[in-house]
Design a protein around this motif. Structure first.
Motif, PDB file in Angstrom:
ATOM      1  N   SER A 152      -3.146  -7.438  -1.404  1.00  0.00           N
ATOM      2  CA  SER A 152      -4.132  -6.386  -1.684  1.00  0.00           C
ATOM      3  C   SER A 152      -4.730  -5.882  -0.385  1.00  0.00           C
ATOM      4  N   TYR A 153      -5.495  -4.822  -0.463  1.00  0.00           N
ATOM      5  CA  TYR A 153      -6.261  -4.267   0.646  1.00  0.00           C
ATOM      6  C   TYR A 153      -7.638  -3.906   0.105  1.00  0.00           C
ATOM      7  N   THR A 154      -8.597  -3.657   0.980  1.00  0.00           N
ATOM      8  CA  THR A 154      -9.963  -3.335   0.575  1.00  0.00           C
ATOM      9  C   THR A 154     -10.295  -1.936   1.052  1.00  0.00           C
ATOM     10  N   PRO A 155     -10.267  -0.981   0.166  1.00  0.00           N
ATOM     11  CA  PRO A 155     -10.674   0.378   0.553  1.00  0.00           C
ATOM     12  C   PRO A 155     -12.173   0.563   0.288  1.00  0.00           C
ATOM     13  N   PRO A 156     -12.854   1.581   0.850  1.00  0.00           N
ATOM     14  CA  PRO A 156     -14.276   1.851   0.550  1.00  0.00           C
ATOM     15  C   PRO A 156     -14.443   2.291  -0.902  1.00  0.00           C
ATOM     16  N   ASN A 157     -15.650   2.156  -1.400  1.00  0.00           N
ATOM     17  CA  ASN A 157     -15.881   2.528  -2.792  1.00  0.00           C
ATOM     18  C   ASN A 157     -15.728   4.031  -3.006  1.00  0.00           C
TER      19      ASN A 157
ATOM     20  N   GLU B 148     -12.100   3.072   5.700  1.00  0.00           N
ATOM     21  CA  GLU B 148     -11.572   1.897   6.365  1.00  0.00           C
ATOM     22  C   GLU B 148     -10.716   1.103   5.386  1.00  0.00           C
ATOM     23  N   VAL B 149      -9.557   0.587   5.909  1.00  0.00           N
ATOM     24  CA  VAL B 149      -8.661  -0.244   5.103  1.00  0.00           C
ATOM     25  C   VAL B 149      -8.534  -1.588   5.810  1.00  0.00           C
ATOM     26  N   THR B 150      -8.840  -2.660   5.077  1.00  0.00           N
ATOM     27  CA  THR B 150      -8.707  -4.023   5.603  1.00  0.00           C
ATOM     28  C   THR B 150      -7.890  -4.852   4.621  1.00  0.00           C
ATOM     29  N   PHE B 151      -7.460  -6.038   5.066  1.00  0.00           N
ATOM     30  CA  PHE B 151      -6.567  -6.885   4.262  1.00  0.00           C
ATOM     31  C   PHE B 151      -7.199  -8.269   4.137  1.00  0.00           C
ATOM     32  N   PRO B 152      -7.875  -8.494   3.047  1.00  0.00           N
ATOM     33  CA  PRO B 152      -8.622  -9.759   2.876  1.00  0.00           C
ATOM     34  C   PRO B 152      -7.701 -10.985   2.781  1.00  0.00           C
ATOM     35  N   ASP B 153      -6.421 -10.793   2.443  1.00  0.00           N
ATOM     36  CA  ASP B 153      -5.522 -11.949   2.303  1.00  0.00           C
ATOM     37  C   ASP B 153      -5.005 -12.447   3.647  1.00  0.00           C
ATOM     38  N   PHE B 154      -5.313 -11.734   4.702  1.00  0.00           N
ATOM     39  CA  PHE B 154      -4.787 -12.134   5.996  1.00  0.00           C
ATOM     40  C   PHE B 154      -5.468 -13.414   6.453  1.00  0.00           C
ATOM     41  N   ASN B 155      -4.687 -14.493   6.510  1.00  0.00           N
ATOM     42  CA  ASN B 155      -5.210 -15.776   6.947  1.00  0.00           C
ATOM     43  C   ASN B 155      -4.027 -16.567   7.476  1.00  0.00           C
TER      44      ASN B 155
ATOM     45  N   TYR C  31      -3.061   8.094  -1.148  1.00  0.00           N
ATOM     46  CA  TYR C  31      -2.478   7.362  -0.027  1.00  0.00           C
ATOM     47  C   TYR C  31      -1.867   6.066  -0.540  1.00  0.00           C
ATOM     48  N   THR C  32      -0.792   5.609   0.169  1.00  0.00           N
ATOM     49  CA  THR C  32      -0.155   4.328  -0.120  1.00  0.00           C
ATOM     50  C   THR C  32      -0.316   3.458   1.105  1.00  0.00           C
ATOM     51  N   VAL C  33      -0.667   2.183   0.866  1.00  0.00           N
ATOM     52  CA  VAL C  33      -0.897   1.237   1.952  1.00  0.00           C
ATOM     53  C   VAL C  33       0.324   0.316   2.058  1.00  0.00           C
ATOM     54  N   CYS C  34       0.861   0.156   3.275  1.00  0.00           N
ATOM     55  CA  CYS C  34       2.066  -0.641   3.507  1.00  0.00           C
ATOM     56  C   CYS C  34       1.764  -1.726   4.532  1.00  0.00           C
ATOM     57  N   TYR C  35       2.448  -2.885   4.326  1.00  0.00           N
ATOM     58  CA  TYR C  35       2.247  -4.003   5.247  1.00  0.00           C
ATOM     59  C   TYR C  35       3.628  -4.615   5.546  1.00  0.00           C
ATOM     60  N   ARG C  36       3.812  -4.971   6.854  1.00  0.00           N
ATOM     61  CA  ARG C  36       5.057  -5.614   7.257  1.00  0.00           C
ATOM     62  C   ARG C  36       4.780  -6.903   7.980  1.00  0.00           C
ATOM     63  N   ILE C  37       5.254  -7.982   7.362  1.00  0.00           N
ATOM     64  CA  ILE C  37       5.240  -9.261   8.069  1.00  0.00           C
ATOM     65  C   ILE C  37       6.316  -9.181   9.139  1.00  0.00           C
ATOM     66  N   SER C  38       6.097  -9.782  10.252  1.00  0.00           N
ATOM     67  CA  SER C  38       6.933  -9.556  11.428  1.00  0.00           C
ATOM     68  C   SER C  38       8.404  -9.887  11.203  1.00  0.00           C
TER      69      SER C  38
ATOM     70  N   GLY D 288      -0.448  -3.327  -3.250  1.00  0.00           N
ATOM     71  CA  GLY D 288      -1.289  -2.833  -4.329  1.00  0.00           C
ATOM     72  C   GLY D 288      -0.880  -1.452  -4.784  1.00  0.00           C
ATOM     73  N   ALA D 289      -1.875  -0.826  -5.443  1.00  0.00           N
ATOM     74  CA  ALA D 289      -1.647   0.524  -5.936  1.00  0.00           C
ATOM     75  C   ALA D 289      -2.084   1.534  -4.902  1.00  0.00           C
ATOM     76  N   SER D 290      -1.540   2.702  -4.990  1.00  0.00           N
ATOM     77  CA  SER D 290      -1.974   3.777  -4.102  1.00  0.00           C
ATOM     78  C   SER D 290      -3.415   4.132  -4.439  1.00  0.00           C
ATOM     79  N   PHE D 291      -4.190   4.586  -3.441  1.00  0.00           N
ATOM     80  CA  PHE D 291      -5.559   5.022  -3.756  1.00  0.00           C
ATOM     81  C   PHE D 291      -5.634   6.531  -3.628  1.00  0.00           C
ATOM     82  N   SER D 292      -6.537   7.093  -4.444  1.00  0.00           N
ATOM     83  CA  SER D 292      -6.712   8.545  -4.442  1.00  0.00           C
ATOM     84  C   SER D 292      -8.053   8.899  -3.843  1.00  0.00           C
TER      85      SER D 292
END
Length: 889
Positions: A763-768, A777-784, A841-848, A856-860
């Motif tokens: 998932s990612y965290t977009p603003p309300n 701002e887009v952040t990724f809370p699962d990053f650990n 918008y669609t958010v994409c992530y690539r592990i190295s 997740g889902a695209s946000f509008s």
């Protein structure tokens, strides 16, 4: 009045008229008068019988000339018979002037039985009995009397009739001296086939200066007499060249060449009118009593005896009676289309393939017993006038012995003692024709037996076929038939058989070709005697039938049954023969017209003893299908032997390969994780753009059951094929079967199984509030990194348009900020701050170690609020109070 001869014998000589007379006999002694002899009361005197004799020549003959006397009876009386006798006596040698009695002296002549005798004509021959060299002098004149005795009568003189209109007269047969007292030759001892001149003119007797030599022959026997000539009891050698003038200064100076060595007496014909230069049997000839010696041949033979255009040979000549000079001897090669050898000594030598050439010895390989020369036969001229109208044909090889020895300067044609010169021939290329079995058309991959012939010229063409002859075919576009044409595109024939003279047989298997249309080929042949290949034929070679063999799959996997083999071509029939053989077993499909039809041993599919397959001819004439009903348990290459009607059995170009799975394996360009789209690269053989690929769960097989994902084709060649596989619907930490199909008709599983790994960024965290025109701002809370060690600072994130793919799209443009982010530190994940100007918008992530995946889902976004502003006054100035009215959309 009669005279007493001996005792009471008497001679009566009547006139030669044809009237019979009756006479009485009266007798007187020295002591009494005439008294009639009463018994018989009278005598009957009949006309002369024979009536006369004739000669084929003038009234007179020569001392060493054989003549034919023809006795004729023109009146009634007893017939002439072969038992009659005749003789020639010295005139005046008889008693009391009567020559034809027993005591007359025989002329130096012998008598021969009649050549022919009828009731009215009898032919006899007279000849000189003196040996040559003669003890009698043939140069001294003589007179003879011709006598004839009937089988039942007595000797009588025969009158002579000079012509059919003349009256027969009693008289002598005059024998004249020889017309030529001797002769000289330009060469004292000419060689066999060497031209020399015999000069009779200088020794012509003055009283016979009208005589001319018209024909000439030679006899060799040392004890030959003119009687042998009369009896034709001799072997006369014909000159192989003769040229003489009958008028002018060169009369009686013939040029001649003799084909056999030895000591010869010339025989001449001085009777005008012959049409050839060699006397026919029975010709009245004059023998001269001085021999001419013909030396033995040297050289006597050579090899080779023929050649082709554009050829170069070493000609070897072999010595005879005279040693050869390995340095100074010379040869010329001149046309043999003339009746004489004048061209051997023609200074111009202007005709033929070797015009103007005088060849010198190859001194490095020549000896006194064998000399060698390099003979170059040029290309056949397009204009024969450039070589005097003569190219193909027979030639004399004229040899000049070294001029350092007197009398050896003249050229002589080379030949042995058989009486004819050896001929060197320039001949057209052979063979000129061929037949094939099977008959045309020629076909790629099939074996044809070709029979090469001389095209009907076997009797005259000196060329021979040999097991070392060479034959090949080449594409007509490759050039002409020469050694430079021998290349990878050339195919040699295999010699089979020959009878040397008339034909040679070759087997040729035309090369396999991928051509789908006929191609023109040139058939090239070179005999062992030729330096070059010559084109015999240009013909089309058609595609093999069947044209193609296709298996589905291309490489048949071990232990798989039901494999389909499709044979495609033209004119295929349900009566065609098909055999499947193991290529490694030594079995062959080779079949020719010279062998019986074969049925090769087929593949038995060990450990089985039989191999089952079925044939489907329902699609003829364009296709035949073969289904392998049994699984094959070993790696093997199978060949298909095919025989059409009126064709030989032959193996098709394509083979059936049974081997390891194909494709052999697959790889991906990154670690396959849930949501990513890796590229799967298959490695194998016979891969193509028609192939397909898919993933199926372990609970399915490649040929049946649910499909997890159908992979998308990207690119391929024959050994690799790329597909993209969308893993968005897969389950993490789950294995899937990787399946591959050739042409979409046959599925095989390709090892290994594919494991789909998890993607911890879920998932990612977009603003309300995401409003166009605002920053977000887009952040990724699962990053650990601690809990998910697969994450790293090498990861990256991006934002693409709402309808774009994370797999193929780049980050979208933004009014400000950035739509991409890396990982700044291990403690802080990717952080994206961007301005919004799109509806979604669609958010994409690539592990190295993997690819981009959609998170997740695209946000509008929502429209900007307020959406508009109104300014009063519309035109504003500095220092002026302004009023804005804001409105929402």
């Amino acid at each position: 009045m009669l005279r007493s001869l001996v005792g009471s014998e008497m001679c009566i000589r009547d006139s030669t008229n044809a009237t019979a007379v009756r006479v009485i006999l009266c007798y007187q002694t020295p002591y009494s008068g005439w008294v009639w002899v009463p018994s018989p009361a009278y005598f009957q005197i009949y006309p002369t019988n024979p009536s006369y004799y004739e000669l084929p020549v003038s009234t007179d003959v020569y001392g060493t000339q054989h003549v034919v006397l023809s006795f004729s009876k023109e009146t009634t009386g007893t017939s002439l018979t072969s038992l009659d006798e005749f003789k020639v006596v010295v005139r005046g040698s008889g008693e009391n002037g009567f020559d034809c009695n027993e005591s007359a002296t025989l002329a130096p002549s012998a008598f021969v039985a009649a050549g022919t005798t009828t009731s009215d004509v009898s032919t006899r021959k007279a000849c000189s009995s003196a040996y040559l060299p003669s003890t009698a002098d043939p140069t001294v004149a003589a007179t003879w009397t011709v006598c004839y005795k009937k089988n039942t009568g007595a000797w009588a003189e025969v009158p002579y009739r000079a012509s059919s209109t003349a009256t027969a007269q009693y008289g002598p047969l005059n024998v004249k001296p020889l017309p030529f007292s001797g002769y000289t030759t330009t060469i004292a001892s000419p060689r066999v086939f060497q031209e020399f001149t015999i000069n009779y003119a200088a020794n012509l007797a003055a009283t016979y200066n009208s005589e001319i030599v018209y024909q000439i022959g030679f006899v060799q026997q040392s004890t030959l007499t003119i009687c042998d000539l009369a009896a034709s009891n001799y072997s006369m050698v014909q000159p192989i060249a003769f040229d003489v003038a009958t008028t002018g200064a060169s009369v009686n100076i013939p040029e001649v060449a003799v084909g056999m060595s030895g000591s010869y007496y010339p025989l001449i014909n001085i009777i005008a009118g012959p049409t050839s230069y060699f006397p026919a049997p029975g010709t009245s000839l004059v023998m001269l009593n001085s021999p001419v010696t013909i030396a033995a041949c040297s050289p006597c033979s050579y090899t080779p005896t023929y050649s082709y255009p554009e050829s170069t040979h070493q000609m070897d000549l072999f010595a005879g009676g005279v040693p050869l000079d390995p340095i100074n001897d010379r040869i010329k090669i001149v046309p043999a289309d003339e009746k004489s050898f004048n061209t051997c000594n023609d200074a111009t030598n202007s005709r033929g393939a070797f015009a103007g050439q005088v060849l010198r010895t190859l001194s490095s390989v020549s000896t006194t017993s064998q000399t060698s020369f390099t003979v170059v036969v040029p290309t056949e001229p397009t204009d024969l006038s450039t070589v005097g109208g003569f190219f193909f044909g027979d030639y004399y090889v004229c040899y000049q012995l070294s001029t350092t020895v007197s009398g050896r300067a003249a050229y002589a044609a080379v030949g042995d003692a058989t009486g004819a010169p050896q001929l060197f021939s320039v001949v057209p290329f052979m063979p000129k024709a061929l037949t094939s079995c099977p008959v045309e058309p020629y076909t790629y991959g099939q074996t044809f037996t070709l029979n090469f012939t001389k095209d009907g010229n076997s009797a005259t063409h000196p060329g021979t076929f040999d097991s070392t002859d060479q034959f090949f075919v080449m594409p007509a576009t490759a050039g002409t038939c020469n050694a430079n044409s021998l290349s990878a595109t050339s195919t040699y024939g295999v010699f089979s058989d020959t009878n040397s003279i008339g034909w040679a047989t070759f087997d040729i298997t035309f090369p396999y070709s991928l051509d789908i249309a006929a191609s023109s080929y040139t058939f090239c042949y070179k005999t062992v005697q030729s330096n070059v290949f010559a084109a015999v034929l240009q013909a089309d070679v058609n595609p093999e039938q069947p044209r193609t063999l296709a298996t589905l799959p291309r490489i048949v996997p071990i232990d798989v049954s039901g494999v389909l083999i499709e044979l495609n071509g033209t004119n295929l029939k349900n009566t065609d023969d098909i055999f499947i053989i193991d290529m490694a077993s030594g079995q062959t499909c080779f079949e020719t017209c010279r062998t019986a039809l074969i049925s090769p041993s087929e593949f038995t599919n060990p450990p089985s003893t039989t191999f089952g397959y079925s044939l489907d001819f329902s699609l003829v004439p364009t296709s035949v299908r073969v289904t392998l009903n049994e699984a094959i348990h070993q790696e093997v290459i199978l060949g298909v032997c095919y025989r059409q009607e009126d064709s030989n059995l032959h193996r098709l170009r394509d083979t059936i390969r049974v081997g390891p799975p194909n494709p052999q394996n697959w790889t991906t360009n990154f670690v396959p994780r849930v949501g990513t789209q890796p590229t799967i690269t298959f490695a194998g053989e016979g891969l193509s753009s028609l192939d397909t690929s898919k993933l199926v769960p372990l609970t399915s097989t490649c040929s049946s059951g649910p499909v997890t994902t159908t992979n998308a084709y990207v690119t391929s060649n024959t050994t690799t094929s790329d597909f993209t596989s969308n893993l968005e619907g897969t389950t993490a930490n789950t294995q899937y079967r990787v399946c591959y199909s050739f042409g979409g008709n046959w599925w095989v599983e390709v090892a290994p199984l594919m494991t789909v790994f998890p993607n911890p960024i879920a998932s990612y965290t977009p603003p309300n509030t995401r409003m166009i025109g605002r920053a977000t701002e887009v952040t990724f809370p699962d990053f650990n990194i601690t809990t998910h060690p697969e994450l790293s600072t090498a990861d990256e994130a991006k934002v693409v348009c709402g309808t774009c793919s994370c797999f193929t799209s780049t980050a979208i443009a933004t009014p400000y900020g950035s739509t991409t982010s890396s990982v700044p530190t291990a403690a802080v994940g990717p952080f994206i701050r961007m301005g919004l100007n799109e509806s979604a918008y669609t958010v994409c992530y690539r592990i190295s170690d993997s690819g981009f995946a959609k998170i997740g889902a695209s946000f509008s976004t929502v429209a900007t609020q307020p959406a508009a502003a109104t300014l009063v006054p519309a035109t504003a100035y500095k220092g002026q109070r302004l009023q804005f009215t804001l409105t929402s959309s």
